[in-house]
Design a protein around this motif. Structure first.
Motif, PDB file in Angstrom:
ATOM      1  N   TRP A  33       0.950  -1.205   0.113  1.00  0.00           N
ATOM      2  CA  TRP A  33       0.067   0.104   0.171  1.00  0.00           C
ATOM      3  C   TRP A  33       0.759   1.198   0.212  1.00  0.00           C
ATOM      4  O   TRP A  33       1.950   1.228   0.271  1.00  0.00           O
ATOM      5  N   THR A  34       0.195   2.343  -0.367  1.00  0.00           N
ATOM      6  CA  THR A  34       0.927   3.632  -0.037  1.00  0.00           C
ATOM      7  C   THR A  34      -0.129   4.828   0.367  1.00  0.00           C
ATOM      8  O   THR A  34      -1.417   4.463  -0.093  1.00  0.00           O
ATOM      9  N   TYR A  35       0.196   5.538   0.951  1.00  0.00           N
ATOM     10  CA  TYR A  35      -0.675   6.729   1.496  1.00  0.00           C
ATOM     11  C   TYR A  35      -1.001   7.578   0.319  1.00  0.00           C
ATOM     12  O   TYR A  35      -0.466   7.640  -0.644  1.00  0.00           O
ATOM     13  N   ASP A  36      -2.477   8.122   0.444  1.00  0.00           N
ATOM     14  CA  ASP A  36      -2.798   9.022  -0.740  1.00  0.00           C
ATOM     15  C   ASP A  36      -3.142  10.490  -0.135  1.00  0.00           C
ATOM     16  O   ASP A  36      -4.291  10.667   0.548  1.00  0.00           O
ATOM     17  N   THR A  51       0.106   9.308  -5.620  1.00  0.00           N
ATOM     18  CA  THR A  51      -0.132   8.006  -5.340  1.00  0.00           C
ATOM     19  C   THR A  51      -0.525   7.107  -6.812  1.00  0.00           C
ATOM     20  O   THR A  51      -0.095   6.078  -6.720  1.00  0.00           O
ATOM     21  N   VAL A  52      -1.282   7.770  -7.659  1.00  0.00           N
ATOM     22  CA  VAL A  52      -1.761   7.127  -8.799  1.00  0.00           C
ATOM     23  C   VAL A  52      -0.468   6.499  -9.653  1.00  0.00           C
ATOM     24  O   VAL A  52      -0.418   5.492 -10.068  1.00  0.00           O
ATOM     25  N   LEU A  55       1.419   3.659  -7.944  1.00  0.00           N
ATOM     26  CA  LEU A  55       0.650   2.426  -7.853  1.00  0.00           C
ATOM     27  C   LEU A  55       0.797   1.882  -9.189  1.00  0.00           C
ATOM     28  O   LEU A  55       0.848   0.503  -9.628  1.00  0.00           O
ATOM     29  N   THR A  69      -4.672   1.946  -2.121  1.00  0.00           N
ATOM     30  CA  THR A  69      -4.440   3.232  -1.467  1.00  0.00           C
ATOM     31  C   THR A  69      -4.855   3.091  -0.155  1.00  0.00           C
ATOM     32  O   THR A  69      -5.667   2.300   0.194  1.00  0.00           O
ATOM     33  N   ALA A  72      -7.458   6.594   0.072  1.00  0.00           N
ATOM     34  CA  ALA A  72      -7.929   7.775  -0.629  1.00  0.00           C
ATOM     35  C   ALA A  72      -9.307   8.549   0.064  1.00  0.00           C
ATOM     36  O   ALA A  72      -9.976   7.808   0.505  1.00  0.00           O
ATOM     37  N   ARG A  77     -10.075  15.000  -3.905  1.00  0.00           N
ATOM     38  CA  ARG A  77     -10.315  13.968  -5.081  1.00  0.00           C
ATOM     39  C   ARG A  77     -11.750  14.265  -5.538  1.00  0.00           C
ATOM     40  O   ARG A  77     -12.551  14.364  -4.587  1.00  0.00           O
ATOM     41  N   LEU A  99      -8.888  -0.667  -3.281  1.00  0.00           N
ATOM     42  CA  LEU A  99      -9.363   0.780  -3.063  1.00  0.00           C
ATOM     43  C   LEU A  99      -9.873   1.171  -1.448  1.00  0.00           C
ATOM     44  O   LEU A  99     -10.680   0.977  -1.231  1.00  0.00           O
TER      45      LEU A  99
END
Length: 304
Positions: A33-36, A51-52, A55, A69, A72, A77, A99
């Motif tokens: 995972w990564t932070y959004d 982020t996008v 990924l 994410t 998110a 957004r 997601l």
């Protein structure tokens, strides 16, 4: 069977980060995972990548691992362009996108695009965000006019063959109900503890966190029962919501994963250790945890 994942903060240039994402998969973890965020807490003035594209790059150099994410939010957004991003990530990853979605906090992201909403507005906005995103990802054309968002003849072609799972971060009754209504999984950090909460007895603070987490988990049981779900939500625990960082040592992480599994969590998430500051710990602890994954997850070996 518990699944274990790793958060990689989006701080490294891709030339360095690529090997880490591949290593998480090679070690046999289930998801990465990564932070959004646009910027985050104590790291706001440090490198921080989007982020996008991160990924998408990770999807292109891995084969098995889920990619997500964490999480998110509508803070910066809009569901229509974000829906297109989700469609693209789902395609590039071959359906491996997870997601994670949340209402958004009150930190650096909240006011970047204008005045931050009140807590009540943020919750209503999140409900609408999730509902519109669900429409966008399940039909070719969406029409919507609501309190916070509009979508007019918004195209989503091709419609995903299976909507990416919505994993909804929820701490209160209203967002828990949203998770039960629209979600495929529930994400929790437990109670909000920080280093200042450790006091003279870190272990006592840790036990208090586990006790409150058990209460929250029982509350989610009741919400799911009231919703009458045919399929129970997967439950994702951020183990590093606890006062003591999970990868202080592999033993701390293993204890946490086992306790979470006994509490009914299907998925547990730790963070790749940093050299200093937040999530600081020895990388060898992550390597040692990886070596114990077969016993923890009930699978035979890396990637199986």
């Amino acid at each position: 069977m518990v699944r274990v994942g790793v958060v990689l903060l989006p701080q490294e240039r891709w030339a360095e980060a690529r090997a880490r994402w591949q290593q998480v998969e090679a070690w046999g973890f289930d998801h990465a995972w990564t932070y959004d965020h646009l910027a985050w807490r104590s790291l706001a003035d440090e490198p921080w990548f989007a982020t996008v594209p991160l990924l998408a790059a990770a999807a292109a150099v891995t084969e098995r691992i889920g990619l997500g994410t964490f999480v998110a939010s509508p803070n910066f957004r809009h569901p229509v362009p974000f829906g297109k991003d989700v469609l693209g990530l789902d395609d590039v990853s071959g359906g491996r996108l997870l997601l994670g979605l949340g209402a958004g906090g009150e930190g650096f992201d909240a006011g970047v695009l204008g005045p931050a909403p009140t807590r009540g507005e943020r919750t209503r906005r999140f409900e609408e965000f999730v509902d519109v995103l669900d429409q966008l990802l399940t039909r070719p054309v969406t029409e919507h006019a609501g309190e916070f968002y509009e979508a007019h003849e918004a195209r989503m072609i091709p419609v995903p063959s299976a909507r990416p799972p919505f994993l909804i971060a929820a701490a209160g009754p209203r967002t828990m109900a949203l998770a039960a209504r629209r979600g495929d999984g529930w994400v929790t950090y437990g109670s909000s503890f920080g280093p200042e909460d450790l006091g003279d007895d870190p272990r006592a603070a840790q036990e208090s966190w586990w006790s409150e987490l058990a209460d929250t988990s029982r509350q989610m049981d009741q919400v799911e029962a009231a919703a009458g779900r045919a399929q129970p939500l997967r439950r994702y625990l951020n183990l590093d919501g606890a006062p003591i960082f999970s990868l202080t040592s592999a033993d701390v992480a293993v204890e946490g994963i086992e306790r979470a599994a006994a509490m009914g969590f299907t998925d547990v998430i730790v963070h790749w250790p940093r050299e200093e500051g937040v999530y600081a710990g020895p990388q060898r602890a992550l390597e040692q945890l990886a070596a114990q994954l077969p016993a923890l997850t009930g699978r035979g070996g890396a990637g199986s």
